[in-house]
Design an enzyme around this catalytic site. Structure first.
Site, PDB file in Angstrom:
ATOM      1  CG  ASP A  11      -2.015   1.006   1.176  1.00 36.65           C
ATOM      2  OD1 ASP A  11      -2.141   1.692   0.144  1.00 36.65           O
ATOM      3  OD2 ASP A  11      -2.754   1.135   2.167  1.00 36.65           O
ATOM      4  CG  ASP A 105      -3.662   3.826  -3.405  1.00 38.91           C
ATOM      5  OD1 ASP A 105      -4.429   2.922  -3.775  1.00 38.91           O
ATOM      6  OD2 ASP A 105      -3.994   4.713  -2.594  1.00 38.91           O
ATOM      7  CD  GLU A 106      -5.624  -0.931  -1.586  1.00 42.11           C
ATOM      8  OE1 GLU A 106      -5.303  -1.679  -0.635  1.00 42.11           O
ATOM      9  OE2 GLU A 106      -6.674  -0.258  -1.600  1.00 42.11           O
TER      10      GLU A 106
END
Length: 356
Positions: A11, A105-106
């Site tokens: 993350d 983003d993850e």
């Protein structure tokens, strides 16, 4: 004997805000809020300096401004975020082909059989984070565990710029005292329902039989039962494609239909921002309502072409509200705005407004 999996959840730390601070040195060390200004805007991301004041993603921008008057508002630049996300994804692929992106983003990584030859998943996670820092000048946090559920929880344990491992032999020790609100899917409303039954931790959840949890919470009861025991058999799916995206809000007090406009606007923006994280387009706009009596209604519309802006999505969602034909005194406890029918960009046939 089934081989234990090694799953990493990576993350990026305050991703959008961190990209802005990286690219504009004048923003470093300052409270940055990534959002359009305006009474109807919502926060896309907040730097850690802004989070100190209670600013969080998805909250109304006007509230963020009240919480942190000195915050610097920066409009989102999704093209730039996508470019950085692709850099990060290429780093993941050096270590495994089993990469399941959840957003820009993850992502989940299955490193049970890594390309790099490193045996320990903790070493792989540490190497990935170092490569991200060196090549993008950004930081990431990681969780390492035997499954996706535990890895996702673990990635939040040492944020920012850290990692945490839950080895198989420590799963019970980790879960028993874990507050139920750390379980994905347990929001404030569900947390309150669980607390009313004396369920505060995963250890408390384990005292309940599966049949009782299903009777109390429907199909989600089975998920609660399994998560409390650290069970999650979902594979990491590299080719998983988004089929629908939605945002919902449950109100503290039931509201009449005419008072749902502000929530619909904010949810439309939240959903639109989420769609910007994908490479596909959603064609059907869906409005979901739940009455005070727990009756669920959906209204949907498939326009000739998919919505091309947040404003288009918002306007269609507001128009769908006018298609609700329940008695005027009906009150609502939940509203949701979503997009479905995701596909690659291509010409589409005119749809019709329809009801479910």
């Amino acid at each position: 004997m089934t081989r234990l999996r090694k799953i990493i959840h990576v993350d990026m730390d305050a991703f959008y805000a961190s990209v802005e601070q990286r690219d504009d040195p004048s923003l470093r060390g300052k409270p940055v809020v990534v959002a359009w200004r305006g009474a109807r805007s919502v926060v896309c991301a907040a730097s850690y300096e802004a989070r100190v004041f209670g600013v969080r993603s998805a909250m109304p921008a006007v509230r963020a401004e009240r919480l942190c008057p000195d915050a610097i508002f920066v409009p989102p630049d999704f093209a730039r975020y996508k470019a950085v996300s692709q850099q990060v994804r290429e780093i993941f692929l050096r270590h495994t082909d089993l990469v399941e992106p959840l957003s820009l983003d993850e992502a989940y990584l299955d490193v049970t059989e890594p390309k790099s030859g490193m045996e320990l998943a903790t070493d792989i996670a540490r190497t990935i984070r170092a490569q991200i820092r060196e090549e993008t000048q950004l930081t990431a946090s990681a969780g390492i565990a035997p499954n996706k559920f535990l890895a996702k929880i673990a990635s939040d344990w040492r944020k920012p710029d850290g990692q945490f491992v839950i080895p198989p032999q420590r799963v019970d020790a980790f879960l028993l005292p874990l507050p139920v609100n750390r379980v994905p899917g347990v929001g404030k409303v569900m947390e309150g329902k669980l607390a009313a039954r004396g369920i505060v931790t995963c250890g408390d959840l384990r005292q309940w039989a599966l049949i009782d949890l299903e009777e109390a919470f429907g199909s989600f009861g089975r998920s609660l039962y399994n998560r409390a025991r650290g069970v999650d058999e979902r594979p990491v799916e590299p080719d998983q494609q988004v089929q629908s995206i939605s945002s919902e809000d449950t109100f503290a007090e039931d509201l009449p239909l005419e008072d749902l406009g502000e929530a619909i606007v904010q949810l439309a923006e939240k959903t639109w921002n989420a769609t910007r994280k994908t490479e596909r387009v959603g064609h059907t706009v869906v409005l979901k309502l739940k009455t005070a009596q727990f009756r669920i209604l959906t209204r949907s519309f498939t326009p000739e072409r998919p919505p091309e802006s947040m404003e288009e999505l918002r306007d269609i969602a507001l128009a769908l509200r006018a298609r609700v034909d329940l008695p005027a005194d009906t009150r609502y406890r939940l509203v949701g705005v979503g997009l479905s029918g995701f596909r690659d960009k291509e010409p589409v046939v005119q749809g019709e407004l329809f009801e479910h």
